[in-house]
Design an enzyme around this catalytic site. Structure first.
Site, PDB file in Angstrom:
ATOM      1  N   PHE A  91      33.300  33.002  32.372  1.00  0.00           N
ATOM      2  CA  PHE A  91      34.681  33.307  32.756  1.00  0.00           C
ATOM      3  C   PHE A  91      35.610  32.268  32.129  1.00  0.00           C
ATOM      4  O   PHE A  91      35.323  31.070  32.159  1.00  0.00           O
ATOM      5  CB  PHE A  91      34.809  33.316  34.286  1.00  0.00           C
ATOM      6  CG  PHE A  91      36.159  33.774  34.728  1.00  0.00           C
ATOM      7  CD1 PHE A  91      36.495  35.112  34.707  1.00  0.00           C
ATOM      8  CD2 PHE A  91      37.114  32.863  35.137  1.00  0.00           C
ATOM      9  CE1 PHE A  91      37.761  35.542  35.091  1.00  0.00           C
ATOM     10  CE2 PHE A  91      38.377  33.277  35.522  1.00  0.00           C
ATOM     11  CZ  PHE A  91      38.701  34.625  35.498  1.00  0.00           C
ATOM     12  N   ASP A 110      29.042  28.531  39.600  1.00  0.00           N
ATOM     13  CA  ASP A 110      30.243  29.245  40.017  1.00  0.00           C
ATOM     14  C   ASP A 110      29.760  30.521  40.716  1.00  0.00           C
ATOM     15  O   ASP A 110      29.139  31.386  40.082  1.00  0.00           O
ATOM     16  CB  ASP A 110      31.112  29.562  38.778  1.00  0.00           C
ATOM     17  CG  ASP A 110      32.410  30.281  39.140  1.00  0.00           C
ATOM     18  OD1 ASP A 110      32.483  30.896  40.217  1.00  0.00           O
ATOM     19  OD2 ASP A 110      33.345  30.242  38.309  1.00  0.00           O
ATOM     20  N   TYR A 118      38.725  35.299  47.389  1.00  0.00           N
ATOM     21  CA  TYR A 118      39.574  36.499  47.478  1.00  0.00           C
ATOM     22  C   TYR A 118      38.864  37.748  46.965  1.00  0.00           C
ATOM     23  O   TYR A 118      39.441  38.822  46.945  1.00  0.00           O
ATOM     24  CB  TYR A 118      40.909  36.301  46.733  1.00  0.00           C
ATOM     25  CG  TYR A 118      40.822  35.692  45.347  1.00  0.00           C
ATOM     26  CD1 TYR A 118      40.383  36.448  44.273  1.00  0.00           C
ATOM     27  CD2 TYR A 118      41.183  34.378  45.112  1.00  0.00           C
ATOM     28  CE1 TYR A 118      40.314  35.901  42.996  1.00  0.00           C
ATOM     29  CE2 TYR A 118      41.122  33.809  43.857  1.00  0.00           C
ATOM     30  CZ  TYR A 118      40.678  34.570  42.796  1.00  0.00           C
ATOM     31  OH  TYR A 118      40.605  34.023  41.537  1.00  0.00           O
ATOM     32  N   ARG A 147      35.530  47.933  34.839  1.00  0.00           N
ATOM     33  CA  ARG A 147      34.642  47.433  35.899  1.00  0.00           C
ATOM     34  C   ARG A 147      34.891  48.190  37.210  1.00  0.00           C
ATOM     35  O   ARG A 147      36.039  48.470  37.562  1.00  0.00           O
ATOM     36  CB  ARG A 147      34.908  45.942  36.163  1.00  0.00           C
ATOM     37  CG  ARG A 147      34.726  45.037  35.000  1.00  0.00           C
ATOM     38  CD  ARG A 147      34.782  43.567  35.427  1.00  0.00           C
ATOM     39  NE  ARG A 147      35.999  43.232  36.180  1.00  0.00           N
ATOM     40  CZ  ARG A 147      36.264  42.019  36.694  1.00  0.00           C
ATOM     41  NH1 ARG A 147      35.379  41.049  36.568  1.00  0.00           N
ATOM     42  NH2 ARG A 147      37.386  41.783  37.338  1.00  0.00           N
TER      43      ARG A 147
END
Ligand SMILES: Cc1ncc(COP(=O)(O)O)c(C=O)c1O
Length: 414
Positions: free
Chosen positions: A128, A199, A224, A373
């Site tokens: 990422f 992560d 989130y 996605r």
């Protein structure tokens, strides 16, 4: 293989032990929300917790709330609830800042603790973006004493050597949903004398994670997504207990000080995870996350994982059954032990196709250059949702209705 039908999906929903949890979320009728891997839905509990924090705590107690409501202790209390989901002790996790900032803090701490004895940070090329950017920034800040080695996925293991200080990897890949073997890579990093930072942004709340069992040194992650903490909810960070006291603060700030209200001139780190707080915690975000975590008190993560795998498998099978011949390819691994909780499909017009789907109330997202996605949150996604999402995808492809000029306009958030 006999064709899958809507009736099959309805039957699965009827026997799904997690189905009643859907009631605890605010779902929009007619909308199929498959973006919980990006932003999870609002729970009724979080909505009430935010209301109570604003009206009954801040609105009534104002500054007294730091004592009367123990706001200062909230990040650790919320951290303890997350710890249960990632196989960590309650005093190994706290909630602060964003995932990007927590990565900076822990990577900087780890390098400082090593005193320059090892130079290399290993990560995956295509990790990422923020993970790579933060490490690039750290390298630029520290100069030649740090070497950043970002290599393709299949070269990561070989790149970890006796000069490696830290390995930074994302457990579930944000784009492909491919899982790394967390225990095996951690073991290899430790065998080379390197520290391991995971992560867990796309893992926490979607699948069981066993940090202590694998003796992972450090972890970070977003709240989130599958934890449904709300837009920009604060992130978490984990440091293994036996490392905590020897680890300096990555960013020394007043709230990481052992006695913040002494306002003395020199930094003296607080005990344990407290030192990793630098500024004042955002209590509204913490409260929202605290509320959203209630739903996890009622679930076993093995059951969540089992449903996640069934949903992703069903979606892949339906895409192959209903959408063949339209140029879509499945990017996500088919073997369950290598798959996270979202499914990614590649198509050269992926962006426009996703816009057309969103217009038809199937909410997923797009990652450049050509990946769409679909995230599956076992707490609120149903098997029938998979059916309707794929039916609408087939309609978009068959009708060519994605070929609208408006759908080519790239928005700020894709
Ligand atoms: C793997 C991963 N790490 C980090 C982040 C970004 O975290 P933050 O915005 O909290 O810094 C994301 C966001 O999607 C992510 O997918």
């Amino acid at each position: 293989m006999t064709a899958l039908t809507l009736a099959d999906c309805e039957a699965r929903d009827r026997t799904d032990p997690l189905a009643p949890l859907r009631e605890q979320f605010l779902l929009t009728p007619g909308r199929i929300y498959l973006d919980g891997n990006s932003l999870g839905l609002l729970t009724r509990a979080a909505r009430e917790r935010i209301r109570a924090t604003v009206e009954d705590e801040w609105g009534v107690d104002a500054i007294k709330g730091w004592h009367t409501r123990d706001w200062m202790g909230l990040p650790d209390r919320v951290g303890a609830r997350i710890a249960r989901l990632i196989g960590a002790r309650a005093d190994e996790v706290t909630v602060a800042d964003s995932t990007s900032i927590n990565l900076f803090k822990l990577a900087a701490s780890c390098l400082r603790a090593g005193n320059g004895s090892r130079r290399k940070i290993v990560t995956e090329l295509g990790n990422f973006s923020t993970d790579v950017y933060v490490l690039q920034g750290l390298r630029d800040l520290l100069g030649p004493q740090v070497q950043l080695c970002a290599v393709p996925r299949e070269e990561v293991v070989a790149a970890i050597d006796r000069d490696t200080a830290l390995v930074v990897l994302t457990h579930v890949h944000y784009k492909t949903s491919e899982l790394f073997d967390l225990a095996e890579i951690t073991r290899h990093a430790h065998a080379q004398g390197a520290s391991m930072l995971w992560d867990l942004s796309h893992s926490v709340g979607a699948l069981p994670v066993h940090l202590n069992a694998a003796r992972v040194d450090f972890a970070i992650g977003c709240t989130y997504k599958y934890l449904n903490g709300g837009p920009g909810a604060p992130a978490f960070l984990y440091v293994r207990k036996d490392l905590q006291e020897q680890l300096p603060a990555g960013i020394a700030g007043w709230l990481g000080h052992s006695k913040p209200f002494d306002f003395c001139d020199d930094f003296e780190p607080a005990a344990g995870m407290r030192r990793h707080h630098c500024g004042t915690p955002g209590i509204l975000g913490q409260a929202s996350l605290d509320g959203s975590l209630s739903v996890f008190d009622q679930v076993d993560m093995q059951a969540v994982r089992q449903k996640s795998l069934q949903l992703t498998q069903l979606f892949i099978d339906l895409v192959e059954q209903e959408c063949a011949g339209h140029g879509l390819s499945v990017v996500t691994p088919r073997s369950p032990e290598r798959r996270g909780s979202h499914v990614s499909l590649r198509h050269e017009h992926g962006y426009e196709i996703m816009q057309a789907l969103i217009a038809r109330e199937v909410i997923g997202d797009f990652r450049a250059p050509d990946v769409v996605r679909f995230g599956f949150t076992p707490l609120y996604t149903s098997y029938v949702d998979c059916w309707h999402a794929v039916s609408r995808l087939r309609d978009v492809l068959e009708s060519g209705s994605w070929q609208v000029a408006d759908y080519r306009v790239r928005r700020a958030v894709t």
